[in-house]
Design an enzyme around this catalytic site. Structure first.
Site, mmCIF file in Angstrom:
data_model
loop_
_atom_site.group_PDB
_atom_site.id
_atom_site.type_symbol
_atom_site.label_atom_id
_atom_site.label_comp_id
_atom_site.label_asym_id
_atom_site.label_seq_id
_atom_site.Cartn_x
_atom_site.Cartn_y
_atom_site.Cartn_z
ATOM 1 N N SER A 190 -15.304 8.640 -22.624
ATOM 2 C CA SER A 190 -15.139 8.535 -20.771
ATOM 3 C C SER A 190 -14.886 9.469 -20.386
ATOM 4 C CB SER A 190 -13.862 8.049 -20.631
ATOM 5 O OG SER A 190 -13.456 7.599 -18.988
ATOM 6 N N TYR A 224 -4.277 8.336 -20.353
ATOM 7 C CA TYR A 224 -5.739 8.508 -21.497
ATOM 8 C C TYR A 224 -6.650 8.520 -21.653
ATOM 9 C CZ TYR A 224 -9.751 5.743 -20.449
ATOM 10 O OH TYR A 224 -11.632 5.308 -20.168
#
Length: 284
Positions: free
Chosen positions: A163, A176
Site C-alpha cells: 500500500s 495498518y
C-alpha cells in the site's frame, strides 16, 4: 471445494471443515491468490484465469468462491476455503498444490484489511491484532508454505500487495500503515535472499481504491466509506489486477521490485483533497 482450517472467526465466514480433490487438472501455470472473495483478489483471480492461469483462489467465504468458480470452465479456478492466519491449515493445504499439473508458478499475497481509523490512543487493540494477524502473519504463512517448492523448481514469482500507506503517512494510518511497511520490507529482503534461485519478488502498492476495503475499515458505515472518495475517481479492483498481471507477464530476467499505482487525482496523503495551485501562492 477444498475447505480447510476453519477457526474461531468474528465474522462467522468459515463453514464446516471438509476436503475434496481439486478437480480436473488443465493446462496453464498455477497461481495461488489469497483474499480472492472480493476486491483486488477477486479481480486478479478473474483476470489471471482469463489469461490462461490455473488459479487456486483462497478465501474464507466459501460461498463467494463457489460463485467465482462458476464463471469459468471446470478446473480453471480451484476454490480453497482457508484462513491465511491459520498456519497449520495453510501448511496442510498449500504445499500440495505443487504436485498439481506443473506446480505453482506464482503466489499473490493479497489477503489484508484495515480496521478502524483514528489516533493510536483511541484505537481498539483487537483491531490491531486482526490487522497484524492477516496483513503480516498471513503473508508469512503463505509464503513459507509455497517458497520451498518454488526453490526446488528453480523458478516462481511472489507478488505481495502492499500500500502507499507504507510510504506516505496520514492521520489514522498507524498500525495498518506499519503492517504494509512490513510487507514492503519483506518483499525487498526476499528479493535479496532469493538471488540465484530464479524466483522473482514484487510488491504492488495501490493507492485509493474503491472496493470493500473502506467499508471494513469503518465498521460497515457506508456513508463514511463513500465520503472517502469524494472528488476523486478511485482505482478499481481491475486496475490493480492489471498491474499484478503486468508484473507476472514480464520475461524471466526482469524483476519488478516495487510499483506504486494511484488515482490521478489522489494526493500522496489521505485527507488532502486538492493540490496547491500557483494562484494560491501568488501573494505568498
Amino acid at each position: 471445494m477444498i475447505d480447510i482450517g476453519a477457526r474461531s472467526d468474528p465474522h462467522g465466514e468459515n463453514e464446516a471443515v471438509s476436503q475434496s480433490d481439486v478437480g480436473p487438472v488443465i493446462d496453464g501455470p498455477g497461481v495461488v491468490v489469497t483474499g480472492a472473495t472480493s476486491g483486488f483478489g477477486l479481480a486478479t483471480s478473474r483476470l489471471l484465469a482469463e489469461s490462461g492461469w490455473r488459479v487456486f483462489a483462497v478465501g474464507r467465504r466459501s460461498g463467494l468462491l463457489a460463485d467465482l468458480v462458476g464463471e469459468f470452465p471446470a478446473g480453471r479456478i480451484t476454490p480453497v476455503g482457508l484462513d491465511v492466519r491459520d498456519r497449520d491449515a495453510v501448511m496442510a493445504v498449500l504445499p500440495e498444490f505443487h504436485s498439481q499439473g506443473d506446480g505453482i508458478a506464482a503466489l499473490v499475497n493479497n489477503a489484508g484489511l484495515s480496521k478502524g481509523f483514528g489516533p493510536m490512543s483511541a484505537a481498539e487493540p483487537d483491531d490491531w491484532q486482526e490487522m497484524i494477524d492477516t496483513n503480516i502473519t498471513g503473508v508469512l504463512n503463505c509464503t513459507h508454505a509455497l517458497l520451498p517448492g518454488m526453490i526446488d523448481r528453480q523458478g516462481g514469482h511472489v507478488v505481495n500487495v502492499g500500500s502507499i500507506a507504507a510510504t506516505y503517512p496520514y492521520m489514522g494510518g498507524n498500525v495498518y500503515a506499519a503492517t504494509k511497511a512490513f510487507v514492503h520490507q519483506l518483499s525487498l529482503n526476499l528479493r535479496s535472499e532469493l538471488q540465484g534461485t530464479g524466483i522473482r519478488v514484487s510488491c504492488v502498492a495501490p493507492g485509493m481504491a474503491q472496493t470493500g476495503f473502506a467499508l471494513v475499515r469503518f465498521g460497515g458505515d457506508r456513508a463514511r466509506a463513500d465520503a472517502l472518495y469524494e472528488g476523486v475517481r478511485p482505482l478499481s479492483g481491475e486496475d490493480v489486477a492489471r498491474t499484478i498481471e503486468w508484473c507476472l507477464a514480464q520475461p524471466p530476467h526482469v524483476n519488478v521490485n516495487m510499483i506504486e499505482v494511484m488515482p490521478t487525482e489522489q494526493p500522496f496523503a489521505l485527507g488532502l483533497k486538492a493540490a496547491v495551485r500557483e494562484s494560491d501562492l501568488a501573494d505568498v
